[in-house]
Design a protein around this motif. Structure first.
Motif, mmCIF file in Angstrom:
data_model
loop_
_atom_site.group_PDB
_atom_site.id
_atom_site.type_symbol
_atom_site.label_atom_id
_atom_site.label_comp_id
_atom_site.label_asym_id
_atom_site.label_seq_id
_atom_site.Cartn_x
_atom_site.Cartn_y
_atom_site.Cartn_z
ATOM 1 N N SER A 130 0.829 -1.202 0.000
ATOM 2 C CA SER A 130 0.000 0.000 0.000
ATOM 3 C C SER A 130 0.867 1.258 0.000
ATOM 4 O O SER A 130 0.573 2.230 -0.708
ATOM 5 C CB SER A 130 -0.926 0.002 1.224
ATOM 6 O OG SER A 130 -1.808 -1.097 1.198
ATOM 7 N N LEU A 131 1.943 1.240 0.789
ATOM 8 C CA LEU A 131 2.854 2.379 0.815
ATOM 9 C C LEU A 131 3.499 2.607 -0.554
ATOM 10 O O LEU A 131 3.562 3.746 -1.041
ATOM 11 C CB LEU A 131 3.950 2.147 1.868
ATOM 12 C CG LEU A 131 3.611 2.519 3.308
ATOM 13 C CD1 LEU A 131 4.664 1.969 4.266
ATOM 14 C CD2 LEU A 131 3.502 4.031 3.462
ATOM 15 N N GLY A 132 3.976 1.529 -1.157
ATOM 16 C CA GLY A 132 4.601 1.645 -2.468
ATOM 17 C C GLY A 132 3.653 2.202 -3.511
ATOM 18 O O GLY A 132 4.021 3.064 -4.325
ATOM 19 N N THR A 133 2.416 1.739 -3.491
ATOM 20 C CA THR A 133 1.410 2.209 -4.441
ATOM 21 C C THR A 133 1.124 3.697 -4.246
ATOM 22 O O THR A 133 0.976 4.444 -5.220
ATOM 23 C CB THR A 133 0.109 1.397 -4.282
ATOM 24 O OG1 THR A 133 0.394 0.007 -4.482
ATOM 25 C CG2 THR A 133 -0.938 1.832 -5.287
ATOM 26 N N LEU A 134 1.070 4.135 -2.989
ATOM 27 C CA LEU A 134 0.840 5.555 -2.708
ATOM 28 C C LEU A 134 2.010 6.405 -3.208
ATOM 29 O O LEU A 134 1.802 7.496 -3.762
ATOM 30 C CB LEU A 134 0.654 5.765 -1.208
ATOM 31 C CG LEU A 134 -0.711 5.370 -0.651
ATOM 32 C CD1 LEU A 134 -0.675 5.366 0.882
ATOM 33 C CD2 LEU A 134 -1.793 6.329 -1.135
ATOM 34 N N PHE A 135 3.224 5.917 -3.027
ATOM 35 C CA PHE A 135 4.391 6.666 -3.511
ATOM 36 C C PHE A 135 4.373 6.772 -5.039
ATOM 37 O O PHE A 135 4.757 7.810 -5.599
ATOM 38 C CB PHE A 135 5.689 6.007 -3.035
ATOM 39 C CG PHE A 135 6.076 6.376 -1.628
ATOM 40 C CD1 PHE A 135 6.252 7.697 -1.265
ATOM 41 C CD2 PHE A 135 6.271 5.387 -0.670
ATOM 42 C CE1 PHE A 135 6.614 8.050 0.037
ATOM 43 C CE2 PHE A 135 6.636 5.727 0.635
ATOM 44 C CZ PHE A 135 6.802 7.053 0.985
ATOM 45 N N VAL A 136 3.925 5.716 -5.705
ATOM 46 C CA VAL A 136 3.812 5.773 -7.168
ATOM 47 C C VAL A 136 2.812 6.851 -7.565
ATOM 48 O O VAL A 136 3.055 7.651 -8.485
ATOM 49 C CB VAL A 136 3.371 4.405 -7.742
ATOM 50 C CG1 VAL A 136 3.005 4.545 -9.226
ATOM 51 C CG2 VAL A 136 4.476 3.371 -7.583
ATOM 52 N N GLU A 137 1.677 6.888 -6.878
ATOM 53 C CA GLU A 137 0.649 7.877 -7.179
ATOM 54 C C GLU A 137 1.160 9.300 -6.971
ATOM 55 O O GLU A 137 0.765 10.225 -7.680
ATOM 56 C CB GLU A 137 -0.585 7.637 -6.306
ATOM 57 C CG GLU A 137 -1.338 6.358 -6.665
ATOM 58 C CD GLU A 137 -2.477 6.064 -5.704
ATOM 59 O OE1 GLU A 137 -2.692 6.872 -4.766
ATOM 60 O OE2 GLU A 137 -3.145 5.023 -5.878
ATOM 61 N N ILE A 152 9.853 2.097 -5.128
ATOM 62 C CA ILE A 152 10.694 0.931 -5.411
ATOM 63 C C ILE A 152 11.325 0.393 -4.121
ATOM 64 O O ILE A 152 11.445 -0.823 -3.932
ATOM 65 C CB ILE A 152 11.780 1.295 -6.450
ATOM 66 C CG1 ILE A 152 11.117 1.506 -7.823
ATOM 67 C CG2 ILE A 152 12.854 0.218 -6.529
ATOM 68 C CD1 ILE A 152 12.020 2.111 -8.873
ATOM 69 N N ALA A 153 11.705 1.288 -3.221
ATOM 70 C CA ALA A 153 12.286 0.865 -1.937
ATOM 71 C C ALA A 153 11.269 0.062 -1.123
ATOM 72 O O ALA A 153 11.622 -0.946 -0.495
ATOM 73 C CB ALA A 153 12.745 2.085 -1.146
ATOM 74 N N GLN A 154 10.009 0.488 -1.125
ATOM 75 C CA GLN A 154 8.960 -0.245 -0.400
ATOM 76 C C GLN A 154 8.748 -1.629 -1.022
ATOM 77 O O GLN A 154 8.621 -2.634 -0.311
ATOM 78 C CB GLN A 154 7.643 0.539 -0.425
ATOM 79 C CG GLN A 154 7.683 1.884 0.267
ATOM 80 C CD GLN A 154 7.969 1.785 1.751
ATOM 81 O OE1 GLN A 154 7.519 0.863 2.428
ATOM 82 N NE2 GLN A 154 8.727 2.736 2.275
ATOM 83 N N PHE A 155 8.708 -1.681 -2.340
ATOM 84 C CA PHE A 155 8.513 -2.962 -3.029
ATOM 85 C C PHE A 155 9.698 -3.902 -2.773
ATOM 86 O O PHE A 155 9.523 -5.108 -2.610
ATOM 87 C CB PHE A 155 8.333 -2.740 -4.531
ATOM 88 C CG PHE A 155 7.083 -1.977 -4.890
ATOM 89 C CD1 PHE A 155 5.916 -2.125 -4.151
ATOM 90 C CD2 PHE A 155 7.058 -1.108 -5.973
ATOM 91 C CE1 PHE A 155 4.759 -1.434 -4.475
ATOM 92 C CE2 PHE A 155 5.914 -0.413 -6.311
ATOM 93 C CZ PHE A 155 4.754 -0.569 -5.563
#
Length: 255
Positions: free
Chosen positions: A171-178, A186-189
């Protein structure tokens, strides 16, 4: 043949006596060891019972925080649906109604309560579920900063061995992409890929890694991750998506 009695029984008896004396002499240490083991087992059982009780309390608190939110959303959607149905009959786009029926101002108080619960009970399964949902709603209504803040706060309470570590990081990674912060995404993923307990999310995570790299302009890494997913999940939905993205990327490179 000699009638002299064998010394073996005496030797055996002597050994038995020595063993008995040794046991007698060490009886207290042995008993202490047994008591320690018993207490350790009992303590583990008590801890496990306590943790279960705490989780049950968290589930109850999640219900108390989430029920008013669900009730408010369902009521608003139902009212909007009935109003449009009166005007247009049965030819109504249910999905569109759900998207437009609820505004952030309608549920702001209930949503804040859910977020507060997630923070207060961070570390529990219930808090992870509540936090992810609250963050998704904040994001849906354009409050990505609040969504990020919430997930970053609760993520500290879940280690790599937790089942919910992966979903929170996803969820964090997706929010950073947005938000366009692809490096942080990428760091979260990558954190998910480094967590064996989150293996069930690895294929999906690699697909998102590929998409993030493609969006950043790093086509080499994008293709690398798409290819890995294609091979890892050849017969699955994620694998098929990776195959499509890889094909489109290849066509785009050819011009």
């Amino acid at each position: 043949m000699s009638n002299k009695p064998s010394k073996e029984p005496d030797a055996f008896i002597g050994l038995a006596e020595k063993t008995a004396k040794a046991i007698e002499g060490n009886q207290k240490p042995l008993l202490s060891a047994v008591v320690i083991l018993f207490l350790a087992g009992a303590t583990y059982g008590l801890v496990e019972t306590y943790q279960k009780m705490q989780e049950e309390k968290s589930i109850e608190k999640l219900y108390q925080a989430e029920a008013p939110l669900n009730k408010k959303i369902e009521g608003l959607e139902k009212s909007a649906f009935e109003a449009l149905k009166d005007k247009k009959g049965d030819d109504v786009d249910t999905a569109a109604i759900r998207d437009e029926a609820v505004q952030l101002s309608d549920i702001e108080q209930e949503l804040a309560s859910l977020a507060a619960f997630a923070r207060s009970d961070a570390g529990s399964k219930a808090a992870a579920r509540g936090g992810i949902r609250a963050a998704a709603l904040y994001s849906k209504y354009g409050q990505s900063d609040q969504a990020l803040s919430l997930l970053q706060d609760i993520s500290k309470s879940y280690d790599k061995g937790s089942f919910y570590y992966g979903p929170i990081k996803m969820s964090l990674g997706t929010l950073f992409v947005e938000k366009g912060d692809l490096e942080s995404a990428i760091a979260q993923f990558q954190d998910i890929l480094n967590a064996p307990a989150s293996a069930y999310l690895h294929a999906d995570t690699k697909l998102r890694m590929g998409m993030a790299y493609q969006k950043s302009g790093d086509l080499t890494n994008a293709k690398r991750f798409y290819t890995e997913v294609k091979e890892q999940d050849a017969d699955g939905e994620v694998g098929r998506l990776a195959t499509q993205y890889l094909r489109l990327l290849t066509l785009k490179e050819r011009g």
